[in-house]
Design a protein around this motif. Structure first.
Motif, short mmCIF file in Angstrom:
data_model
loop_
_atom_site.label_atom_id
_atom_site.label_comp_id
_atom_site.label_asym_id
_atom_site.label_seq_id
_atom_site.Cartn_x
_atom_site.Cartn_y
_atom_site.Cartn_z
N ARG A 176 -2.74 18.04 17.84
CA ARG A 176 -4.05 17.43 18.11
C ARG A 176 -4.35 16.32 17.10
NH1 ARG A 176 -8.59 18.75 21.00
NH2 ARG A 176 -10.54 18.00 20.10
N LEU A 177 -4.06 16.64 15.83
CA LEU A 177 -4.30 15.64 14.77
C LEU A 177 -3.46 14.38 15.01
CD1 LEU A 177 -4.40 17.87 11.58
CD2 LEU A 177 -6.23 16.35 12.34
N TRP A 178 -2.19 14.59 15.41
CA TRP A 178 -1.29 13.46 15.65
C TRP A 178 -1.77 12.62 16.83
CZ3 TRP A 178 2.07 10.83 13.02
CH2 TRP A 178 2.96 9.98 13.68
N ARG A 179 -2.23 13.31 17.88
CA ARG A 179 -2.71 12.61 19.08
C ARG A 179 -3.96 11.80 18.75
NH1 ARG A 179 -5.30 16.15 23.61
NH2 ARG A 179 -7.01 15.80 22.19
N ASP A 180 -4.84 12.38 17.91
CA ASP A 180 -6.13 11.74 17.64
C ASP A 180 -6.09 10.79 16.44
OD1 ASP A 180 -6.99 13.22 19.72
OD2 ASP A 180 -8.01 14.75 18.50
N ARG A 181 -4.91 10.55 15.86
CA ARG A 181 -4.87 9.82 14.59
C ARG A 181 -5.44 8.41 14.69
NH1 ARG A 181 -0.15 9.26 17.01
NH2 ARG A 181 1.14 7.40 16.67
N GLU A 182 -5.27 7.75 15.85
CA GLU A 182 -5.72 6.36 15.99
C GLU A 182 -7.22 6.27 16.22
OE1 GLU A 182 -3.31 4.65 18.98
OE2 GLU A 182 -1.58 4.46 17.65
N ARG A 183 -7.84 7.41 16.57
CA ARG A 183 -9.29 7.37 16.83
C ARG A 183 -10.08 7.44 15.53
NH1 ARG A 183 -9.36 11.85 21.55
NH2 ARG A 183 -7.83 10.85 22.88
N ARG A 184 -9.37 7.79 14.43
CA ARG A 184 -10.11 7.91 13.17
C ARG A 184 -9.97 6.61 12.38
NH1 ARG A 184 -6.99 12.29 11.02
NH2 ARG A 184 -5.79 12.04 12.88
N PRO A 185 -11.05 5.81 12.29
CA PRO A 185 -10.94 4.50 11.64
C PRO A 185 -10.60 4.61 10.15
CG PRO A 185 -13.23 5.00 12.24
CD PRO A 185 -12.40 6.09 12.81
N ALA A 186 -11.13 5.65 9.48
CA ALA A 186 -10.87 5.75 8.04
C ALA A 186 -9.38 5.94 7.78
CB ALA A 186 -11.65 6.93 7.47
N MET A 187 -8.76 6.78 8.59
CA MET A 187 -7.31 7.03 8.45
C MET A 187 -6.52 5.79 8.82
SD MET A 187 -6.29 10.21 7.72
CE MET A 187 -6.97 11.84 7.52
N ALA A 188 -6.92 5.21 9.96
CA ALA A 188 -6.18 4.04 10.44
C ALA A 188 -6.23 2.92 9.43
CB ALA A 188 -6.75 3.59 11.78
N GLY A 189 -7.40 2.79 8.75
CA GLY A 189 -7.56 1.73 7.76
C GLY A 189 -6.66 1.90 6.57
N SER A 190 -6.31 3.13 6.29
CA SER A 190 -5.48 3.37 5.10
C SER A 190 -3.98 3.22 5.38
CB SER A 190 -5.74 4.77 4.57
OG SER A 190 -5.22 5.70 5.48
N THR A 191 -3.64 3.01 6.65
CA THR A 191 -2.21 2.87 6.95
C THR A 191 -1.72 1.48 6.57
OG1 THR A 191 -2.61 2.07 9.17
CG2 THR A 191 -2.36 4.44 8.93
N SER A 192 -0.43 1.36 6.50
CA SER A 192 0.12 0.06 6.13
C SER A 192 0.05 -0.88 7.31
CB SER A 192 1.57 0.22 5.69
OG SER A 192 2.31 0.78 6.74
N SER A 231 0.81 -1.22 0.00
CA SER A 231 0.00 0.00 0.00
C SER A 231 0.84 1.26 0.00
CB SER A 231 -0.92 0.00 1.22
OG SER A 231 -0.13 -0.05 2.40
N ALA A 232 2.00 1.19 0.64
CA ALA A 232 2.84 2.39 0.74
C ALA A 232 3.54 2.71 -0.57
CB ALA A 232 3.87 2.23 1.84
N THR A 233 3.70 1.72 -1.47
CA THR A 233 4.42 1.97 -2.72
C THR A 233 3.48 1.89 -3.93
OG1 THR A 233 4.99 -0.36 -2.86
CG2 THR A 233 6.61 1.08 -1.85
N ALA A 234 2.20 1.62 -3.69
CA ALA A 234 1.29 1.38 -4.81
C ALA A 234 1.09 2.62 -5.67
CB ALA A 234 -0.04 0.89 -4.27
N ARG A 241 -1.34 9.78 7.68
CA ARG A 241 -1.94 8.65 6.95
C ARG A 241 -1.17 7.35 7.18
NH1 ARG A 241 -5.53 9.90 2.74
NH2 ARG A 241 -4.92 8.03 1.61
N THR A 242 0.17 7.46 7.23
CA THR A 242 0.97 6.24 7.31
C THR A 242 1.57 6.01 8.70
OG1 THR A 242 2.88 7.45 6.51
CG2 THR A 242 1.60 6.28 4.86
N ASP A 243 1.27 6.91 9.63
CA ASP A 243 1.72 6.77 11.02
C ASP A 243 3.25 6.73 11.12
OD1 ASP A 243 1.34 6.66 13.70
OD2 ASP A 243 1.01 4.49 13.79
N THR A 244 3.91 7.66 10.42
CA THR A 244 5.38 7.69 10.46
C THR A 244 5.85 8.98 11.14
OG1 THR A 244 5.21 8.44 8.18
CG2 THR A 244 6.03 6.21 8.52
N PRO A 245 6.38 8.86 12.36
CA PRO A 245 6.83 10.06 13.09
C PRO A 245 7.93 10.83 12.35
CG PRO A 245 6.81 8.13 14.52
CD PRO A 245 6.57 7.64 13.15
N ALA A 246 8.77 10.12 11.57
CA ALA A 246 9.86 10.80 10.85
C ALA A 246 9.29 11.81 9.86
CB ALA A 246 10.73 9.78 10.13
#
Lengths: 446, 215
Positions: free
Chosen positions: A430-446, A321-324, A382-387
């Protein structure tokens, strides 16, 4: 010392932590007491006695080495030239012979350490032989040959430490050579390709990052003598974009992908700071573009835009998904490459210098910096990458600091700018803290 | 049998890493040997030449007791006819290369910068010292060619600063004193070099009033 045994050795604090936590796991019913005992038995706790003995041995070895060096140094003037060369060569040979013995006796850590000492002595030998025989030449060449020896050693001995050292030497060589008359063109490409090959062979991300930074030093220096600073800066920016593009050609699971991307973004971040400044464009010097600068910039631009081929390829079966497909941050990096190349081309064509040009170039790079910041933060969410989040914030900070410096005379505008920026950073947090609460975003992560 | 086989495989793997360490050492030693041979080649095969030198500084700030040397061949005035006005040795360009250089000051400097040149030397006077007489971009057959690289071009004086790799000589600690004294007393200091057919030169020894000094 056997590697798999040493990997099961724990320090006192680690053992205490494991004992306490396994006890809690037994109480919580996660594991039974028998399993806990087996886990604890599988680790060896390092004793203070062993540390003390090791320290004594190391101290003895250190004193022996220094003592021998001092004795040789005391008699150095009396030793004939051939004797000096024999001592220098024997020290290198002895270190590698000792390394071979250590490997044969199943002490890989000692073997690698001795090989590293051999490489250090080899570097020392280059300078000493040059001194003893009154050899002269560009001092950067000594780093080149040292790097070649270190690379060969890293490849043969399979040591990541020696490999990282070799990559540092390549960087030192190219930086030192940048101040001399004969700037390496073809020789650097050969040595750099060998360095990247060894990095891949060892899967050493540290070595790859150092090699990539050495390449940036090279591209910004190779045409410096005859070109204005804009070419060096632009070439470095294109190199950053090219590294990001090379990273995108790797699979998401490949650690080399992250190494290329991190280095590319770090280079872009550093280069964007001068590019955001008005003075950089105001003082842009116009000269003819030489073939040396073209041999650097054109291939870099081609590599930087190469991910388009991957994105246009109809069959992406097997891609993760990350390279598609392209992400906004990847497209922004590609646009940055095109923007930098256009800026360099227009500067060379004689457009630089006018107030209109200065304003347009400053605004253009400001927009690109903001776009990089926003797209990287979006990618991080979207991809949960702190870097990526860190780089996004840093690009925003670079833009903010440079623009703020130009508004510092006006308390009103600089105050308003800082207020808007603070709101932006609070929103990102705030967005970074709440990222796991959003299922649509979490679903799109690798 | 499987156990024996796996033991042999493990031994081979260990041996091969051990051998690879030896090979790494061999690579490093080969590079050092290459350095030695490349350096020694002009000394073994080269023609001995005596050059007058001026010691600039008996010590190098970074490298210790290095004598920094200046030879008359370092700064050369390019003149087709006649001497240079400022006392610099004038040399005539051999072949069409000098006239083929671009005319503009900046372009001419860029074209000359880091360019390899060959300075033809001839023996002059009773001291046996050699002096530069002409300059070319290729070795001139049947002449003593000294290979150098242009470091600087002064367009106003039409003067080249050329580096031959002969500008410093390492002295052991405490042995630079005779050179320092010669420098103060303005005595005759010469450098014996060996020039290979390729034009590459190496310092053989340094002489003060004809007496070798240094290691």
């Amino acid at each position: 010392m056997i590697e798999n045994e040493s990997s099961k050795r724990l320090s006192r604090s680690q053992a205490s932590w494991l004992e306490a936590h396994t006890s809690e796991w037994v109480s919580a019913g996660l594991i039974d007491a028998d399993a806990r005992a087996r886990i604890l038995r599988s680790y060896e706790v390092e004793s203070a006695e062993r540390h003390g003995l090791l320290a004594l041995v190391l101290l003895g070895a250190l004193m022996f080495g220094i003592g021998v060096l001092l004795l040789i140094g005391y008699n150095w003037a009396r030793i004939p030239v051939n004797g000096k060369i024999a001592i220098i060569m024997s020290s290198v040979a002895l270190a590698f012979a000792a390394s071979a013995v250590a490997f044969a006796r199943r002490h890989p850590v000692s073997g690698e350490t001795l090989a590293l000492i051999g490489v250090l002595l080899f570097g020392n030998a280059i300078w000493l032989i040059a001194q003893v025989l009154h050899m002269q030449g560009h001092f950067s060449d000594a780093f080149l040959w040292w790097a070649v020896g270190a690379l060969a050693c890293a490849l043969l001995v399979q040591s990541k430490g020696v490999g990282a050292g070799a990559a540092i030497l390549v960087g030192v060589w190219v930086t030192a050579a940048g101040f001399t008359v004969d700037r390496p063109l073809v020789s650097f490409l050969v040595v750099w390709a060998a360095t990247v090959f060894v990095a891949y062979q060892q899967r050493s991300t540290v070595m790859l990052k150092i090699a990539a930074l050495a390449a940036v030093a090279w591209v910004s220096m190779v045409s410096d003598r005859v070109q204005p600073a804009s070419v060096s800066c632009g070439a470095a920016a294109l190199a950053g974009c090219a590294f990001c593009a090379i990273g995108l050609w790797h699979r998401a699971s490949n650690p080399m992908r992250r190494a290329w991307l991190t280095t590319g973004l770090a280079v872009l971040l550093l280069v964007f700071i001068p590019l955001l400044m008005t003075d950089m464009h105001h003082g842009a010097e116009v000269r003819n573009v030489t073939w040396r600068s073209l041999t650097v910039t054109v291939p870099l631009l081609l590599v930087a835009v190469s991910p388009v081929l991957r994105w246009l390829r109809p069959d992406r079966a097997g891609a993760d998904s990350a390279t598609a497909g392209p992400q906004l941050a990847d497209i922004t990096t590609l646009l940055t490459a095109v923007g930098v190349a256009s800026w360099m081309g227009l500067t060379a064509a004689g457009f630089a210098g006018s107030p209109m040009w200065t304003r347009s170039a400053t605004v253009g790079f400001s927009v690109l910096a903001l776009a990089m910041s926003v797209s990287l933060i979006r990618k991080a969410l979207r991809t949960d990458t702190p870097a990526d989040l860190a780089f996004g914030v840093f690009f925003g900070l670079a833009f903010l600091l440079v623009r703020w410096a130009s508004l510092i005379d006006s308390m009103l505008w600089s105050g308003l700018m800082l207020l808007v920026a603070s709101a932006g950073f609070f929103a990102i947090a705030r967005l970074w803290r709440d990222r796991e609460r959003r299922p649509a975003m979490a679903g799109s992560t690798s | 049998l499987d156990k024996d086989q796996s033991r042999i495989i493990m031994m081979m793997a260990r041996l091969s890493r051990s051998l690879r360490a030896l090979l790494a050492g061999a690579v490093c030693l080969s590079i050092l040997c290459g350095m030695l041979v490349l350096h020694a080649w002009p000394l073994w095969t080269g023609q001995p030449v005596l050059l007058p030198v001026t010691p600039i500084d008996p010590r190098d700030l970074f490298r210790g007791e290095y004598v920094r040397l200046d030879t008359p061949a370092t700064r050369l005035a390019i003149r087709k006819n006649g001497p240079a006005s400022d006392g610099t040795i004038a040399v005539a360009p051999v072949g069409p290369w000098w006239d083929a250089l671009p005319p503009g000051e900046r372009d001419r400097s860029a074209a000359l910068y880091a360019r390899v040149v060959y300075v033809q030397l001839e023996r002059r006077g009773e001291t046996g010292e050699h002096q530069p007489v002409s300059i070319s971009d290729e070795p001139v057959p049947d002449r003593l060619n000294l290979r150098g690289r242009v470091r600087w071009y002064d367009s106003h004086r039409e003067q080249l600063t050329v580096e031959y790799g002969l500008d410093s000589y390492f002295m052991q600690e405490g042995t630079a004193k005779p050179v320092e004294e010669a420098l103060r007393a303005r005595r005759r200091v010469q450098m014996e070099i060996a020039v290979a057919t390729s034009g590459r030169a190496r310092i053989r020894r340094l002489l003060v009033d004809g007496v070798p000094v240094g290691p």
